[in-house]
Design a protein around this motif. Sequence first.
Motif, mmCIF file in Angstrom:
data_model
loop_
_atom_site.group_PDB
_atom_site.id
_atom_site.type_symbol
_atom_site.label_atom_id
_atom_site.label_comp_id
_atom_site.label_asym_id
_atom_site.label_seq_id
_atom_site.Cartn_x
_atom_site.Cartn_y
_atom_site.Cartn_z
ATOM 1 N N SER A 1 0.824 -1.242 0.222
ATOM 2 C CA SER A 1 0.040 -0.085 -0.059
ATOM 3 C C SER A 1 0.901 1.252 -0.168
ATOM 4 O O SER A 1 0.514 2.126 -0.728
ATOM 5 N N TYR A 2 1.986 1.196 0.732
ATOM 6 C CA TYR A 2 2.781 2.173 0.982
ATOM 7 C C TYR A 2 3.668 2.441 -0.310
ATOM 8 O O TYR A 2 3.944 3.565 -0.819
ATOM 9 N N ALA A 3 3.923 1.572 -0.971
ATOM 10 C CA ALA A 3 4.666 1.489 -2.320
ATOM 11 C C ALA A 3 3.691 2.270 -3.422
ATOM 12 O O ALA A 3 4.162 3.223 -4.118
ATOM 13 N N ILE A 4 2.372 1.801 -3.597
ATOM 14 C CA ILE A 4 1.489 2.469 -4.493
ATOM 15 C C ILE A 4 1.171 3.869 -3.986
ATOM 16 O O ILE A 4 1.111 4.941 -4.751
ATOM 17 N N ASP A 5 1.294 4.219 -2.669
ATOM 18 C CA ASP A 5 1.029 5.683 -2.145
ATOM 19 C C ASP A 5 2.417 6.542 -2.708
ATOM 20 O O ASP A 5 2.289 7.475 -2.940
ATOM 21 N N ALA A 6 3.313 5.701 -2.348
ATOM 22 C CA ALA A 6 4.975 6.762 -2.883
ATOM 23 C C ALA A 6 4.768 6.952 -4.559
ATOM 24 O O ALA A 6 5.024 8.002 -4.895
ATOM 25 N N VAL A 7 4.322 5.822 -5.312
ATOM 26 C CA VAL A 7 4.261 6.054 -6.659
ATOM 27 C C VAL A 7 3.425 7.179 -7.013
ATOM 28 O O VAL A 7 3.640 8.110 -7.886
ATOM 29 N N THR A 8 2.294 7.246 -6.265
ATOM 30 C CA THR A 8 1.101 8.143 -6.606
ATOM 31 C C THR A 8 1.770 9.586 -6.184
ATOM 32 O O THR A 8 1.522 10.435 -6.873
ATOM 33 N N ALA A 9 2.499 9.635 -5.395
ATOM 34 C CA ALA A 9 3.232 10.937 -4.804
ATOM 35 C C ALA A 9 4.039 11.367 -5.997
ATOM 36 O O ALA A 9 4.059 12.662 -6.152
ATOM 37 N N VAL A 10 4.846 10.502 -6.567
ATOM 38 C CA VAL A 10 5.751 10.904 -7.564
ATOM 39 C C VAL A 10 5.129 11.215 -8.713
ATOM 40 O O VAL A 10 5.402 12.462 -9.533
ATOM 41 N N THR A 11 4.032 10.605 -9.353
ATOM 42 C CA THR A 11 3.099 11.162 -10.443
ATOM 43 C C THR A 11 2.732 12.318 -10.338
ATOM 44 O O THR A 11 2.337 13.246 -11.160
ATOM 45 N N LYS A 12 2.229 12.805 -8.961
ATOM 46 C CA LYS A 12 1.497 14.194 -8.558
ATOM 47 C C LYS A 12 2.546 15.023 -8.466
ATOM 48 O O LYS A 12 2.363 16.491 -8.362
ATOM 49 N N GLY A 13 3.789 14.711 -8.320
ATOM 50 C CA GLY A 13 4.825 15.734 -8.138
ATOM 51 C C GLY A 13 5.141 16.218 -6.683
ATOM 52 O O GLY A 13 5.986 17.151 -6.232
ATOM 53 N N ASP A 14 4.737 15.557 -5.786
ATOM 54 C CA ASP A 14 4.728 15.581 -4.302
ATOM 55 C C ASP A 14 6.135 15.125 -3.908
ATOM 56 O O ASP A 14 6.560 14.094 -4.293
ATOM 57 N N GLU A 15 6.751 15.855 -3.087
ATOM 58 C CA GLU A 15 8.100 15.732 -2.688
ATOM 59 C C GLU A 15 8.149 15.932 -1.152
ATOM 60 O O GLU A 15 9.397 15.586 -0.409
ATOM 61 N N ASP A 16 7.343 15.764 -0.424
ATOM 62 C CA ASP A 16 7.121 16.056 1.108
ATOM 63 C C ASP A 16 7.186 14.650 1.793
ATOM 64 O O ASP A 16 7.313 13.486 1.180
ATOM 65 N N TRP A 17 6.233 14.704 2.891
ATOM 66 C CA TRP A 17 6.322 13.256 3.462
ATOM 67 C C TRP A 17 5.388 12.277 2.996
ATOM 68 O O TRP A 17 5.589 11.405 3.194
ATOM 69 N N SER A 18 4.319 12.876 1.999
ATOM 70 C CA SER A 18 3.730 11.707 1.267
ATOM 71 C C SER A 18 4.544 10.829 0.314
ATOM 72 O O SER A 18 4.105 9.742 -0.107
ATOM 73 N N LEU A 19 5.597 11.428 0.131
ATOM 74 C CA LEU A 19 6.652 10.480 -0.637
ATOM 75 C C LEU A 19 7.490 9.770 0.244
ATOM 76 O O LEU A 19 7.594 8.424 0.179
ATOM 77 N N TRP A 20 8.232 10.577 0.954
ATOM 78 C CA TRP A 20 9.339 9.959 1.722
ATOM 79 C C TRP A 20 8.869 8.884 2.925
ATOM 80 O O TRP A 20 9.431 8.138 3.505
ATOM 81 N N GLY A 21 7.613 9.411 3.540
ATOM 82 C CA GLY A 21 6.911 8.754 4.641
ATOM 83 C C GLY A 21 6.883 7.134 4.160
ATOM 84 O O GLY A 21 7.388 6.186 4.832
ATOM 85 N N PRO A 22 6.153 6.916 3.084
ATOM 86 C CA PRO A 22 6.042 5.667 2.504
ATOM 87 C C PRO A 22 7.230 4.838 2.464
ATOM 88 O O PRO A 22 7.233 3.607 2.531
ATOM 89 N N LEU A 23 8.277 5.549 1.694
ATOM 90 C CA LEU A 23 9.661 4.881 1.375
ATOM 91 C C LEU A 23 10.419 4.444 2.537
ATOM 92 O O LEU A 23 10.966 3.320 2.572
ATOM 93 N N ILE A 24 10.197 5.145 3.902
ATOM 94 C CA ILE A 24 10.595 4.874 5.028
ATOM 95 C C ILE A 24 10.097 3.468 5.646
ATOM 96 O O ILE A 24 10.606 2.598 6.143
ATOM 97 N N VAL A 25 8.651 3.363 5.457
ATOM 98 C CA VAL A 25 8.126 2.287 5.757
ATOM 99 C C VAL A 25 8.379 1.116 5.026
ATOM 100 O O VAL A 25 8.684 -0.004 5.565
ATOM 101 N N ILE A 26 8.714 1.313 3.739
ATOM 102 C CA ILE A 26 9.000 -0.051 2.778
ATOM 103 C C ILE A 26 10.254 -0.519 3.211
ATOM 104 O O ILE A 26 10.614 -1.584 3.329
ATOM 105 N N ALA A 27 11.306 0.460 3.366
ATOM 106 C CA ALA A 27 12.509 0.072 3.802
ATOM 107 C C ALA A 27 12.569 -0.386 5.317
ATOM 108 O O ALA A 27 13.273 -1.527 5.552
ATOM 109 N N THR A 28 11.776 0.083 5.950
ATOM 110 C CA THR A 28 11.784 -0.755 7.619
ATOM 111 C C THR A 28 11.241 -2.073 7.728
ATOM 112 O O THR A 28 11.754 -2.854 8.214
ATOM 113 N N VAL A 29 10.146 -2.411 6.662
ATOM 114 C CA VAL A 29 9.418 -3.669 6.586
ATOM 115 C C VAL A 29 10.523 -4.451 5.983
ATOM 116 O O VAL A 29 10.387 -5.836 6.472
ATOM 117 N N SER A 30 11.006 -4.227 4.917
ATOM 118 C CA SER A 30 12.127 -4.993 4.372
ATOM 119 C C SER A 30 13.238 -5.294 5.338
ATOM 120 O O SER A 30 13.607 -6.683 5.198
#
Length: 244
Positions: free
Chosen positions: A199-228
């Motif tokens: 879910s967070y990977a798709i949230d991160a991709v959606t943030a990139v497609t919208k041009g968001d560079e704040d926590w809406s992008l980096w927050g999900p990426l941190i979650v993905i890295a932590t779960v991995s």
Amino acid sequence: MTPARTLSTAARVLRQLTHDPRSVALVLIAPALLVGLFSWLFSDQPGVFDRLGGPILALFPFILMFLITSVTTLRERRSGTLERLMTTPLGKADFIVGYALAFGLAATLQATITVGFAVIVCGLSTTGPVWQLGLVAVLDALLGTALGLLASAFARTEFQAVQFMPVLVFPQILLGGLFMPRDQMPDVLHAISDWLPLSYAIDAVTAVTKGDEDWSLWGPLIVIATVSALALALAAATLRRRTP
């Protein structure tokens, strides 16, 4: 864990991969071909690929890396290779991290090829920079690798490893936000989706497609890295030397 032993394990896995052209093609080329097929399918419907192409980039690498990693690792254990390696100073963490490094490199190449094909050949357009889309794809492929290593620790056969897909993969596809925005789901399903890393990977991709560079992008990426990282740690803790 010893860096030299870990790197030696990673090098051995990479050598095995290079000796199997079909596996190399599956890892590196198959996701790009699937993205191309998806783009072709909606070529007569403007805007559909731009809307769904990003989440698809998060989906295909995740599935393929999960499948290949779980089956390959289980084969090592069933063949007795892991048991022989464990008679050496090689530790479980060396084995797991070495595999993660090897398949992580493959995942990085896979993500680069897939994103490049989607943008250059298929015409996927995003508001955010392309490198961010590539970063999400890499982390998502690494997530599939980590969960594949974890699944292989519990499976007894290659078929059982594949059977983990309905448990670990399919619910994430259905509830990740690909088919329906998560905020439009029933409350119970939305709550479940909050615990699914895809879910967070798709949230991160959606943030990139919208041009968001704040926590809406980096927050999900941190979650993905932590779960991995947690999945790799659990895989190392539960790894068995040999499957009965």
